[in-house]
Scaffold this motif. Sequence first.
Motif, PDB file in Angstrom:
ATOM      1  N   TYR A 292       0.831  -1.203   0.000  1.00  0.00           N
ATOM      2  CA  TYR A 292       0.000   0.000   0.000  1.00  0.00           C
ATOM      3  C   TYR A 292       0.865   1.251   0.000  1.00  0.00           C
ATOM      4  O   TYR A 292       1.967   1.263   0.530  1.00  0.00           O
TER       5      TYR A 292
ATOM      6  N   ALA B  28      -9.028  -1.844  -1.336  1.00  0.00           N
ATOM      7  CA  ALA B  28     -10.243  -1.991  -0.525  1.00  0.00           C
ATOM      8  C   ALA B  28     -10.826  -3.394  -0.671  1.00  0.00           C
ATOM      9  O   ALA B  28     -10.841  -3.970  -1.756  1.00  0.00           O
ATOM     10  N   TYR B  29     -11.305  -3.920   0.429  1.00  0.00           N
ATOM     11  CA  TYR B  29     -12.053  -5.186   0.456  1.00  0.00           C
ATOM     12  C   TYR B  29     -11.274  -6.364  -0.120  1.00  0.00           C
ATOM     13  O   TYR B  29     -11.839  -7.277  -0.708  1.00  0.00           O
ATOM     14  N   SER B  30      -9.965  -6.342   0.026  1.00  0.00           N
ATOM     15  CA  SER B  30      -9.151  -7.479  -0.403  1.00  0.00           C
ATOM     16  C   SER B  30      -8.529  -8.147   0.816  1.00  0.00           C
ATOM     17  O   SER B  30      -8.971  -9.212   1.245  1.00  0.00           O
TER      18      SER B  30
ATOM     19  N   GLY C 111      -8.908   2.460  -2.317  1.00  0.00           N
ATOM     20  CA  GLY C 111      -9.074   1.531  -3.441  1.00  0.00           C
ATOM     21  C   GLY C 111      -7.937   1.579  -4.440  1.00  0.00           C
ATOM     22  O   GLY C 111      -7.442   0.546  -4.902  1.00  0.00           O
ATOM     23  N   ASN C 112      -7.485   2.780  -4.790  1.00  0.00           N
ATOM     24  CA  ASN C 112      -6.426   2.940  -5.790  1.00  0.00           C
ATOM     25  C   ASN C 112      -5.051   3.073  -5.159  1.00  0.00           C
ATOM     26  O   ASN C 112      -4.095   3.452  -5.838  1.00  0.00           O
TER      27      ASN C 112
ATOM     28  N   ASP D 119     -19.842   2.040  -5.143  1.00  0.00           N
ATOM     29  CA  ASP D 119     -18.965   2.370  -6.269  1.00  0.00           C
ATOM     30  C   ASP D 119     -19.597   3.355  -7.255  1.00  0.00           C
ATOM     31  O   ASP D 119     -19.391   3.252  -8.465  1.00  0.00           O
TER      32      ASP D 119
ATOM     33  N   LYS E 182     -13.496   2.904  -0.040  1.00  0.00           N
ATOM     34  CA  LYS E 182     -12.813   2.569  -1.291  1.00  0.00           C
ATOM     35  C   LYS E 182     -12.303   3.820  -1.995  1.00  0.00           C
ATOM     36  O   LYS E 182     -11.273   3.796  -2.665  1.00  0.00           O
TER      37      LYS E 182
ATOM     38  N   LEU F  18     -17.359   6.966  -5.139  1.00  0.00           N
ATOM     39  CA  LEU F  18     -15.970   7.137  -5.547  1.00  0.00           C
ATOM     40  C   LEU F  18     -15.721   8.592  -5.887  1.00  0.00           C
ATOM     41  O   LEU F  18     -16.660   9.328  -6.211  1.00  0.00           O
TER      42      LEU F  18
ATOM     43  N   ASN G  35      -5.300  -1.619  -8.014  1.00  0.00           N
ATOM     44  CA  ASN G  35      -6.580  -1.122  -7.479  1.00  0.00           C
ATOM     45  C   ASN G  35      -7.239  -2.098  -6.514  1.00  0.00           C
ATOM     46  O   ASN G  35      -8.459  -2.263  -6.537  1.00  0.00           O
ATOM     47  N   ILE G  36      -6.461  -2.755  -5.664  1.00  0.00           N
ATOM     48  CA  ILE G  36      -7.063  -3.744  -4.760  1.00  0.00           C
ATOM     49  C   ILE G  36      -6.882  -3.322  -3.290  1.00  0.00           C
ATOM     50  O   ILE G  36      -6.846  -4.173  -2.406  1.00  0.00           O
TER      51      ILE G  36
ATOM     52  N   SER H 260     -13.188  -1.636   5.017  1.00  0.00           N
ATOM     53  CA  SER H 260     -12.534  -1.645   3.710  1.00  0.00           C
ATOM     54  C   SER H 260     -11.032  -1.873   3.789  1.00  0.00           C
ATOM     55  O   SER H 260     -10.423  -2.376   2.834  1.00  0.00           O
TER      56      SER H 260
END
Length: 398
Positions: free
Chosen positions: A31, A354-356, A266-267, A196, A262, A231, A351-352, A59
């Motif tokens: 990250y 969030a929520y990974s 997210g990014n 989203d 996110k 977003l 782009n992973i 997230s």
Amino acid sequence: MLGMKEYLWVGSSEMPLNDIKFAVETPAFVYDEGRIVKAINDVRKLIGKNCQLLFPLKSFAIVDGLYLMAPLVDGFSCSSLFESILARDVLRNAGAVHITTPGYRPDEIDDIVNICDYISFNSLSQLERFWQNVKDRADCGIRVNPQVSFLDDDRYDPCRKCSKLGVPLSCLSEMQQDELTKHYNISGIHFHTNCDSEDFGQLLTTVEHLDRHISRLMSTLSWVNIGGGYLLNPFADSSGLIESIDRLRNRYGVDVFFEPGKAIVGNAACLVASVIDVFKSDGREIAILDTTVNHMPEVFEYQLRPHIYEGASNGKYCYILAGCSCLAGDVFGEYHFDEPLELDSRIVFLNIGAYSLVKAHMFNGINLPNIYTFTEEGRVILKKKFGYEEFALRYGEN
């Protein structure tokens, strides 16, 4: 895909993926501190001083990342006792902890009340059961389902038919609205109606809908949490967000809370994997990676297709990228490349953030990704390396 690659890493903290992907031990979740800070600052500029910014732990819950965010946000929002404990440990007394969840447990409610500043109940029955526990100890609220849908896919829609999320607006008669504040001492409402979306006009539509139907209740409140699910595309029209905040503050004089997740992380993260096998199956090239969809569960749950840094839409070489678990559906999809894949080739999923990792698990005993941070100073630092101990302890090994 190339456009996504360029968009993701443009900014004050540009992550040099060509270097980083060979500097980490895979699989690796990396990250970017600079991207997170920039995203928070962008939100701050957008909402100004008329809205308080919360970050939702559901997230992204990497502890060092939360410490990075803590001085930049007004608090954290949580969905469970464990998230609340973590939020308070990180914030100490420097921010507020909000919580809403579809179901509070009787054996946890007092611990939650001791930790959280704002507690929103998901149903009138849970409010009736636990409001005395909260009384005079925390701000008490309810989650409202405005019953206005913007999503075609029910899996993402908090306002779907027969939704479990929030008190349906149709259940709040004028008499009930009076009772909520006079009897239960409700001081705020929480709603979260999207996923989203880049269209803040939908948020304004929701606020206007609530205004028409529960203005009696809203006139007695001291705060409104407008949730997240939006977003922050820099090219999108954000006027609906500003108008929603202004409408709530000017008409009802409430504090407004906004909790994008996110949109902030997210990014700001990628997952680096290595190719550990390449072979043909029914005439197609299969590349097995040392990661799995269980490290990015939404790939399997929602058939999401992650973008990759190395992808080339017109590339000569085509591979099905697959994970290393025994699940037949552990497949990321078909991708094209300019160069052939070999053993130890690196693949970067973009782009992973969030929520990974918050959903990742150890199915098959496959280890979780190592956690690295790319600092604002340009260093790559290992933050967490998982091992057999985490796997064994989960199943009772002492």
